[in-house]
Design a protein around this motif. Structure first.
Motif, PDB file in Angstrom:
ATOM      1  N   VAL A  25       0.856  -1.252  -0.203  1.00 17.95           N
ATOM      2  CA  VAL A  25      -0.009  -0.157   0.207  1.00 17.95           C
ATOM      3  C   VAL A  25       1.013   1.187  -0.028  1.00 17.95           C
ATOM      4  CG1 VAL A  25      -1.379   1.532   1.393  1.00 17.95           C
ATOM      5  CG2 VAL A  25      -1.791  -1.542   0.836  1.00 17.95           C
ATOM      6  N   TYR A  26       2.380   1.449   0.769  1.00 14.54           N
ATOM      7  CA  TYR A  26       2.453   2.226   0.935  1.00 14.54           C
ATOM      8  C   TYR A  26       3.542   2.671  -0.554  1.00 14.54           C
ATOM      9  CZ  TYR A  26       6.865   5.349   2.752  1.00 14.54           C
ATOM     10  OH  TYR A  26       7.858   6.410   2.857  1.00 14.54           O
ATOM     11  N   LEU A  27       3.761   1.489  -1.317  1.00 18.30           N
ATOM     12  CA  LEU A  27       4.680   2.020  -2.016  1.00 18.30           C
ATOM     13  C   LEU A  27       3.681   2.226  -3.610  1.00 18.30           C
ATOM     14  CD1 LEU A  27       7.651  -1.164  -2.205  1.00 18.30           C
ATOM     15  CD2 LEU A  27       7.256   1.529  -2.515  1.00 18.30           C
ATOM     16  N   LEU A  28       2.341   1.234  -3.221  1.00 22.18           N
ATOM     17  CA  LEU A  28       1.246   2.401  -4.238  1.00 22.18           C
ATOM     18  C   LEU A  28       0.265   3.806  -4.234  1.00 22.18           C
ATOM     19  CD1 LEU A  28      -1.224  -1.330  -4.579  1.00 22.18           C
ATOM     20  CD2 LEU A  28       0.634  -0.594  -6.518  1.00 22.18           C
ATOM     21  N   VAL A  29       0.464   3.889  -2.997  1.00 26.43           N
ATOM     22  CA  VAL A  29       0.216   5.322  -3.221  1.00 26.43           C
ATOM     23  C   VAL A  29       1.497   6.311  -3.766  1.00 26.43           C
ATOM     24  CG1 VAL A  29      -0.305   7.018  -0.748  1.00 26.43           C
ATOM     25  CG2 VAL A  29      -1.276   5.014  -0.965  1.00 26.43           C
ATOM     26  N   ALA A  30       2.734   5.565  -2.922  1.00 24.53           N
ATOM     27  CA  ALA A  30       3.592   6.357  -3.338  1.00 24.53           C
ATOM     28  C   ALA A  30       3.326   6.843  -4.962  1.00 24.53           C
ATOM     29  CB  ALA A  30       5.057   6.468  -3.387  1.00 24.53           C
ATOM     30  N   VAL A  31       3.065   5.969  -6.001  1.00 28.31           N
ATOM     31  CA  VAL A  31       3.208   6.598  -6.861  1.00 28.31           C
ATOM     32  C   VAL A  31       2.440   6.537  -8.093  1.00 28.31           C
ATOM     33  CG1 VAL A  31       3.290   4.436  -9.731  1.00 28.31           C
ATOM     34  CG2 VAL A  31       4.949   3.913  -7.106  1.00 28.31           C
ATOM     35  N   ALA A  32       1.376   6.339  -7.022  1.00 30.56           N
ATOM     36  CA  ALA A  32       0.312   7.279  -7.287  1.00 30.56           C
ATOM     37  C   ALA A  32      -0.286   8.462  -7.494  1.00 30.56           C
ATOM     38  CB  ALA A  32      -1.120   6.576  -6.501  1.00 30.56           C
TER      39      ALA A  32
END
Length: 326
Positions: A302-309
């Protein structure tokens, strides 16, 4: 849209700087693979023989003295000391000479090392892909033929993500094949374990490569510069020392679970465990204990997906409104 993606793919492949960066990535990959080959080798016979001699001496000393030493320790230990504080475990032969890297360790080193290295290079490659077009003015020319900025942005980002996945897949394939060949050649086919865990880690590594490419591209769009986009992660690496000091202060340790590198490790490894200091008042005074906390795979994902988004949304918003000419 398909034609735009095809055109952007051709532009990616045609950039010489990206191939130079890819050669650098392969050089580092070769070094990592060689280290795995060396680490999986069994120790030399002379080293094993010397270790066995040391083991025999230590084991004889343990057999003769460990009961008396444990009894003396328990007699002088505080009443609230842990029950096993004075235990002296029996020495084992493998303590006295180096052990070859196991299948699990070799595949973990290959997947995590390859994924992290590829991710850093993909930030550079993706940032260069966008930054060069800002610098040369070709992006402004391209927009005269395709005036829809969201479509141009989307086609470039699709190519960047696909390139990141492909590069990561190739790097991970080389790393895993090296680990398999090294373990099988040096320790025998029976030493090769299950492929389930390594393949799952490799799948996450491919996704990580695509995400890092998107982050690099997003930074390049926001800053309109390759150098500035690369400088952001480098500046964070330099700031890690100060953050480490800050995290040692009670109260700030809760932020450790929000650091990017810890969540990246949780994503690549499946979970990540770290320790934080906790001060407690005891009869002997204030003491510091270290408690273990774990970042789960779900939190890391979730952390990485939020950062990429976030990187993608901000870069699209900037690209739609900013002048692309120098």
């Amino acid at each position: 849209m398909i034609r735009l993606i095809g055109a952007e793919t051709h532009r990616w492949v045609a950039r010489r700087g990206l191939w130079v960066a890819l050669l650098g990535l392969l050089a580092i990959l070769a070094t990592m693979c060689w280290s795995i080959v060396v680490a999986t080798r069994p120790p030399e016979a002379a080293v094993v023989a010397q270790g066995k001699i040391a083991y025999a001496e230590q084991h004889a000393h343990w057999v003769e003295n460990h009961e008396q030493e444990e009894a003396f320790c328990r007699a002088s230990a505080p009443a609230d000391a842990p029950a096993d504080v004075c235990d002296q475990p029996e020495p084992l032969p493998e303590w006295f000479y180096p052990q070859p890297m196991t299948w699990e360790a070799a595949t973990s080193t290959a997947t995590v090392g390859a994924s992290a290295t590829a991710g850093l290079f993909l930030i550079l490659m993706a940032a260069s892909f966008w930054g060069a077009e800002f610098r040369s003015g070709s992006l402004a020319t391209w927009l005269t033929f395709v005036p829809s900025r969201p479509r141009v942005w989307a086609s470039k980002m699709v190519v960047v993500a696909l390139a990141g996945a492909v590069v990561s897949a190739v790097v991970l394939l080389v790393g895993l094949l090296t680990a398999w060949g090294a373990v099988a050649a040096h320790q025998g086919a029976d030493a090769v374990g299950s492929w389930v865990g390594p393949l799952q880690a490799a799948g996450r590594g491919v996704l990580f490569g695509a995400m890092m490419a998107l982050v690099g591209a997003g930074l390049a769009v926001v800053f309109r510069s390759t150098v500035a986009a690369v400088a952001v992660p480098l500046a964070y690496l330099f700031a890690q020392g100060m953050l480490g000091i800050l995290m040692a202060i009670p109260g700030f340790d809760r932020l450790t679970g929000l650091l990017p590198e810890n969540n990246v490790q949780a994503f690549l490894l499946g979970s990540y465990t770290y320790s934080v200091p906790v001060q407690r008042m005891t009869p002997q005074g204030m003491e510091t204990e270290w408690l273990e906390r774990t970042i789960s795979l779900g939190q890391g994902t979730v952390y990485l997906l939020v950062a990429v988004a976030l990187a993608c949304v901000v870069s699209l918003a900037v690209f739609r409104r900013r002048d692309v000419t120098e």
